[in-house]
Enzyme design. Structure first.
Site, mmCIF file in Angstrom:
data_model
loop_
_atom_site.group_PDB
_atom_site.id
_atom_site.type_symbol
_atom_site.label_atom_id
_atom_site.label_comp_id
_atom_site.label_asym_id
_atom_site.label_seq_id
_atom_site.Cartn_x
_atom_site.Cartn_y
_atom_site.Cartn_z
ATOM 1 N N CYS A 9 0.866 -1.178 0.000
ATOM 2 C CA CYS A 9 0.000 0.000 0.000
ATOM 3 C C CYS A 9 0.907 1.233 0.000
ATOM 4 O O CYS A 9 2.043 1.153 -0.424
ATOM 5 C CB CYS A 9 -1.009 -0.013 1.147
ATOM 6 S SG CYS A 9 -0.339 0.292 2.793
ATOM 7 N N ARG A 15 -3.576 -0.374 5.295
ATOM 8 C CA ARG A 15 -4.133 -1.469 4.508
ATOM 9 C C ARG A 15 -3.220 -2.685 4.391
ATOM 10 O O ARG A 15 -3.658 -3.822 4.619
ATOM 11 C CB ARG A 15 -4.501 -0.967 3.102
ATOM 12 C CG ARG A 15 -5.607 0.057 3.117
ATOM 13 C CD ARG A 15 -5.807 0.713 1.768
ATOM 14 N NE ARG A 15 -4.665 1.614 1.487
ATOM 15 C CZ ARG A 15 -4.496 2.254 0.347
ATOM 16 N NH1 ARG A 15 -5.355 2.070 -0.645
ATOM 17 N NH2 ARG A 15 -3.470 3.073 0.178
ATOM 18 N N ASP A 117 -8.040 4.005 0.798
ATOM 19 C CA ASP A 117 -7.132 4.293 1.902
ATOM 20 C C ASP A 117 -7.897 4.952 3.056
ATOM 21 O O ASP A 117 -8.456 6.038 2.889
ATOM 22 C CB ASP A 117 -6.017 5.227 1.421
ATOM 23 C CG ASP A 117 -4.888 5.374 2.414
ATOM 24 O OD1 ASP A 117 -4.997 4.862 3.551
ATOM 25 O OD2 ASP A 117 -3.881 6.008 2.053
#
Length: 144
Positions: A9, A15, A117
């Site tokens: 990520c 994440r 996100d």
């Protein structure tokens, strides 16, 4: 065969630690390596407190996670690189085109969607990201 898997990520604090944790948990005892990194990692930082909280509420402990930067060395050692959104895939392939074929989105089997996100967003955004990542992990298990 996918024996070495990296989840990617941006900062490697929201994440990808969740994705790493879910895959590691699901692949426990199967002689697979699962790590995570970020394209703009906050190197050395722990997972975001809300990512830890949401993960804990689902029985997943990511509290020991520390962020690391994606590097050619790390990426090249992987059989499979799973990204949370298209910007990560594009960045990796632009920097390292030789990795084409190893880079796929975490949600490849769920409509190839991005995992949004949740950084600096309310808890609900972390819950949504967790649910999307969990769905992606479940689908990848068919191929791992």
């Amino acid at each position: 065969m996918f024996n070495k898997i990296m989840v990617v990520c941006t900062g490697n604090i929201c994440r990808s630690p969740i994705g790493e944790g879910l895959l590691r948990q699901a692949l426990q005892g199967k002689n697979k390596t699962v790590i995570s990194a970020g394209v703009g990692a906050l190197v050395g930082h722990p997972a975001d407190p809300m990512a830890v909280q949401v993960s804990n509420s689902h029985g997943l402990d990511i509290s020991g996670h520390r962020a690391q930067q994606t590097t050619l060395g790390l990426l090249s050692a992987m059989d499979l690189i799973l990204t949370m959104d298209q910007t990560h895939s594009s960045w990796i392939l632009q920097q390292y085109p030789q990795l084409r074929g190893r880079v796929h989105k975490f949600q490849k089997w769920n409509g190839d969607k991005d995992v949004e996100d949740p950084y600096r967003l309310p808890l609900a955004a972390f819950e949504k990201a967790y649910a999307d990542i969990e769905a992606g992990a479940q689908r990848w298990m068919t191929y791992l």
